[in-house]
Scaffold this motif. Structure first.
Motif, short mmCIF file in Angstrom:
data_model
loop_
_atom_site.label_atom_id
_atom_site.label_comp_id
_atom_site.label_asym_id
_atom_site.label_seq_id
_atom_site.Cartn_x
_atom_site.Cartn_y
_atom_site.Cartn_z
N PHE A 1 40.27 48.87 47.38
CA PHE A 1 39.34 48.06 47.16
C PHE A 1 39.20 47.29 48.46
O PHE A 1 38.16 46.74 48.83
N GLU A 12 35.99 47.11 39.74
CA GLU A 12 35.16 48.11 40.44
C GLU A 12 33.62 47.32 40.27
O GLU A 12 32.77 47.29 41.12
N ALA A 35 31.27 45.86 43.23
CA ALA A 35 29.92 46.41 43.54
C ALA A 35 29.02 45.31 43.66
O ALA A 35 28.17 45.40 44.30
N ILE A 62 40.45 48.56 35.58
CA ILE A 62 39.78 49.09 36.93
C ILE A 62 38.45 48.84 36.67
O ILE A 62 37.57 48.60 38.00
N GLU A 63 37.75 49.21 35.55
CA GLU A 63 36.28 49.01 35.43
C GLU A 63 35.85 47.76 35.92
O GLU A 63 34.75 47.45 36.55
#
Length: 284
Positions: A72, A45, A49, A41-42
């Protein structure tokens, strides 16, 4: 080696740019029914970003549906499940625990070529086609990832080094990889100049394909940034044995240099060469 860093740190090191295609592995090392992969998940993300286009490869159908539900939006171009590929691939899809062993090419070149071909056909091609459909764009018709976020809990490096873009492709790890082993087919890295970036070191593929790289290598050597094993100098009549030693991988140095006309080794300038020649004439 020991050490882990945030995924964003590795994306920054790899200079991930907006619009690039990113592949993230999700769920390795988890129970097939487990849904939450914090590092996965990190990674999604962090790539989102940076406004990358993201494809995710999960292990189970349940993980695939969970990732799709994370919100997302359009940045998540699609999700592929290994279980789904096993059911739907046009050939018998194989997702091995590590790269299959390759026969010794010098002893059985036919078996070696067949092993490479089988890995290509049964592992790399089905996964590459599934990911390519997701990441395909006008400037990337094959849909090859520009960057792959690899995971410490599985050994998929052989597949990733074949899937990522040649010459500009980067593979990054962020997790602690201590005491684990990973395998890849080296020509995919050095011939195609792909890069593998890890928390505490890097593997940089280079084949010195252009004059710029040769100049940069010489500059790094002159600055002491690269350690190079000294060449082994052999006389002209030892050339056949030097070739045989290299073929059998028992050579002593990084390279062999055949001395055809130098009066001695260790000469570092034209003046030293002339002086050595003059000394030879005096001795005669």
């Amino acid at each position: 080696k020991r050490g882990s860093v945030p995924v964003e740190t590795m994306l920054q090191r790899a200079n991930l740019r907006a619009g690039e295609a990113v592949l993230v592995y999700y769920g390795p090392g988890l129970d097939p029914e487990a849904l939450v992969d914090p590092v996965g998940i990190e990674a999604i993300e962090a790539a989102a970003a940076r406004r990358a286009r993201i494809a995710v490869v999960c292990y189970s159908d349940a993980q695939r549906e969970f990732v799709r539900s994370l919100g997302f939006g359009d940045q998540l171009a699609g999700v592929v499940a290994i279980d789904e590929l096993r059911r739907r691939a046009s050939v018998d899809f194989d997702w091995p625990a590590t790269m299959p062993p390759l026969p010794d090419v010098r002893k059985d070149s036919v078996a070696f070529k067949e092993a490479v071909r089988a890995f290509q056909e049964r592992t790399i091609k089905p996964l590459g086609q599934a990911v390519g459909k997701i990441l395909r764009s006008s400037d990337n018709p094959r849909g090859a990832p520009d960057l792959i976020v690899e995971r410490a809990a599985h050994d998929a490096l052989a597949a990733s080094t074949a899937l990522v873009q040649p010459f500009s492709g980067r593979i990054v790890y962020a997790e602690d990889m201590h005491a684990r082993r990973y395998s890849f087919y080296a020509p995919q890295v050095w011939m195609r100049q792909r890069r593998i970036l890890l928390p505490t070191f890097s593997i940089l593929g280079t084949h010195l394909c252009n004059a710029y790289e040769v100049v940069r290598m010489n500059q790094m050597l002159a600055a002491g940034q690269l350690d190079v094993t000294s060449p082994t100098v052999v006389p002209w009549n030892a050339l056949p044995e030097a070739h045989q030693a290299m073929w059998e991988n028992r050579h002593a140095g990084a390279t062999y240099v055949v001395n055809h006309a130098l009066p001695s080794t260790g000469l570092r300038s034209r003046d030293e060469l002339y002086e050595a020649w003059a000394a030879m004439g005096e001795q005669v």
